[in-house]
Write a protein that holds these residues in place. Structure first.
Motif, PDB file in Angstrom:
ATOM      1  N   PHE A  70       0.780  -1.065   0.618  1.00  0.00           N
ATOM      2  CA  PHE A  70       0.149  -0.097  -0.133  1.00  0.00           C
ATOM      3  C   PHE A  70       1.154   1.096   0.226  1.00  0.00           C
ATOM      4  O   PHE A  70       2.362   1.197   0.425  1.00  0.00           O
ATOM      5  N   THR A  88      -1.282   2.864  -6.317  1.00  0.00           N
ATOM      6  CA  THR A  88      -1.471   3.588  -5.650  1.00  0.00           C
ATOM      7  C   THR A  88      -2.745   4.933  -6.105  1.00  0.00           C
ATOM      8  O   THR A  88      -3.698   5.268  -5.442  1.00  0.00           O
ATOM      9  N   MET A 139      -5.753   2.557  -5.152  1.00  0.00           N
ATOM     10  CA  MET A 139      -5.681   2.056  -3.892  1.00  0.00           C
ATOM     11  C   MET A 139      -6.319   3.471  -3.260  1.00  0.00           C
ATOM     12  O   MET A 139      -7.617   3.503  -2.773  1.00  0.00           O
ATOM     13  N   SER A 142     -10.120  -2.441  -1.043  1.00  0.00           N
ATOM     14  CA  SER A 142      -8.813  -1.985  -1.773  1.00  0.00           C
ATOM     15  C   SER A 142      -9.280  -0.503  -1.567  1.00  0.00           C
ATOM     16  O   SER A 142      -9.967   0.348  -1.026  1.00  0.00           O
ATOM     17  N   SER A 168      -1.892  -1.871  -4.381  1.00  0.00           N
ATOM     18  CA  SER A 168      -3.493  -1.247  -3.933  1.00  0.00           C
ATOM     19  C   SER A 168      -3.791  -1.595  -2.912  1.00  0.00           C
ATOM     20  O   SER A 168      -4.860  -0.928  -2.554  1.00  0.00           O
ATOM     21  N   GLY A 169      -3.443  -2.073  -1.829  1.00  0.00           N
ATOM     22  CA  GLY A 169      -3.771  -2.065  -0.597  1.00  0.00           C
ATOM     23  C   GLY A 169      -5.402  -2.644  -0.124  1.00  0.00           C
ATOM     24  O   GLY A 169      -6.170  -2.448   0.053  1.00  0.00           O
TER      25      GLY A 169
END
Length: 412
Positions: free
Chosen positions: A48, A95, A98, A157, A206-207
């Motif tokens: 992330f 980024t 996310m 996400s 992308s968390g």
């Protein structure tokens, strides 16, 4: 739908920068994007984006773009939000992904939930709320009217810095009826994030972690007996009345699908940026040995990809304009047919961007430029991963076509 009386502007809380404009917030994203390029590897390793990036996004006002003015947001609208997302995905696909899927669901909450729920959910101003559409877990009604939630929801996400989570589960329907969907919003204190992301092909940063809720309790006004993808807005929404803004009455499904188109455009533009750098710095492999900028074949590939990506971006922005225009025409204008027509625009946006990258840029960039960790290689992986998203791989590919035809011809 609750009756809402108008509230004077002077009673609204001010956002951190009351004079900020949509053009300025987009310019901030475009200025930040180049700084994300060199941090892509660390973002993937962490899974992330960094804390300082999150803080920069907070200062820039990115988490308030879709939050209503009534709650200290900027209420800049979907066009501004998607332009910011394109810029960030151009710098770093993970980024951008996310950020977008964390911040986007402010629109759904501001559209669909009543005044009481919105006042509580938006109380902090910044709003980051990942969402999943696949029903999971369980929900049981407690004696006090709250819902007790248990379960694990994957692919959330935006989870690392999230303030809330929007999910779905199934609850018993009426007598003789199948289970019905229940949509809910859970504040951060009621859930925890698993460390289970980063082993996928792409979008490693992308968390998109799983979220676990264990005996989480949410009030009934934080829930809706509906599924986000099936909601109709033709009879009006609480947000359209509460905020006196037609964009809080637009179709939530078509907006969600435009999000995927925006990410595809941003990723493809990032790949084109790198291809242009390669054009300027590398030479041809076969005689005559000249800079790639002087070679007709490279010129052709660059021009072809540029036109495809520019067309995709133009189609996306026109689709968003139509979305806003339809919203302004009144609740009845946003029919299911209209939603599906807009959805097919996003499908073609994704296809154009993928063809530009997969068919023109990636194959001719050169093997040294597609080693693991190189920018075009990362975009190729991330765009491949995008195609595994249910919105692209399932809904836009097949379901949207059938739903559009059924709505057009009145077939049940």
């Amino acid at each position: 739908m609750s009756v809402v009386t108008s509230v004077p502007d002077r009673r609204f809380p001010l956002p951190p920068e009351p004079g900020l404009t949509p053009a300025e917030v987009v310019a901030r994203a475009e200025a930040i994007a180049p700084t994300l390029v060199g941090r892509q590897a660390e973002t993937e390793q962490r899974t992330f984006y960094a804390q300082d990036t999150h803080e920069e996004f907070t200062r820039a006002g990115f988490y308030r773009i879709l939050v209503p003015r009534r709650y200290g947001g900027y209420e800049f609208g979907v066009g501004t939000f998607l332009r910011v997302s394109i810029a960030l995905a151009r710098g770093c696909p993970s980024t951008g992904w996310m950020y977008l899927f964390g911040a986007a669901h402010a629109l759904a909450v501001a559209t669909l939930f009543d005044e009481r729920a919105q006042a509580e959910l938006f109380a902090a101003g910044d709003f980051i709320c990942p969402a999943t559409v696949a029903p999971s877990g369980t929900a049981e009604r407690a004696q006090d009217g709250h819902w007790v939630l248990n379960g694990t929801w994957g692919y959330c996400s935006g989870a690392p810095y999230a303030t809330h989570f929007l999910g779905h589960t199934l609850v018993p329907g009426g007598e003789g009826e199948p289970p019905a969907p229940l949509m809910f919003v859970v504040p951060r204190g009621q859930w925890r994030r698993l460390d289970d992301w980063g082993r996928q092909l792409g979008l490693k940063g992308s968390g998109s972690h799983s979220i676990v809720v264990e005996d989480g309790r949410v009030p009934d006004h934080f829930t809706l007996r509906a599924h986000l993808s099936q909601l109709t807005v033709t009879e009006g929404t609480p947000g359209r009345v509460l905020h006196d803004n037609p964009e809080y009455g637009g179709g939530p499904l078509s907006f969600m699908l435009f999000e995927l188109g925006a990410l595809a455009v941003g990723m493809a533009k990032g790949a084109l940026d790198t291809y242009e750098d390669l054009m300027r710095t590398k030479r041809t492999s076969f005689f005559p040995i000249v800079p790639r900028t002087e070679d007709p074949d490279y010129q052709s590939k660059y021009g072809e990809a540029t036109g495809m990506i520019a067309t995709a971006e133009a189609a996306l922005l026109e689709g968003v304009r139509q979305w806003s225009e339809t919203s302004a025409q009144g609740a009845a204008a946003f029919t299911r047919e209209r939603e599906m027509r807009l959805a097919t625009i996003s499908r073609e946006v994704v296809r154009l961007c993928w063809r530009a990258v997969e068919g023109h840029l990636f194959p001719t960039a050169g093997s040294s430029s597609v080693r693991h960790g190189e920018r075009i290689e990362r975009v190729w992986r991330d765009m491949s991963m995008l195609h595994s998203h249910a919105g692209v791989g399932t809904f836009l590919t097949s379901l949207a076509n059938r739903e559009l035809a059924r709505a057009r011809f009145g077939v049940g």
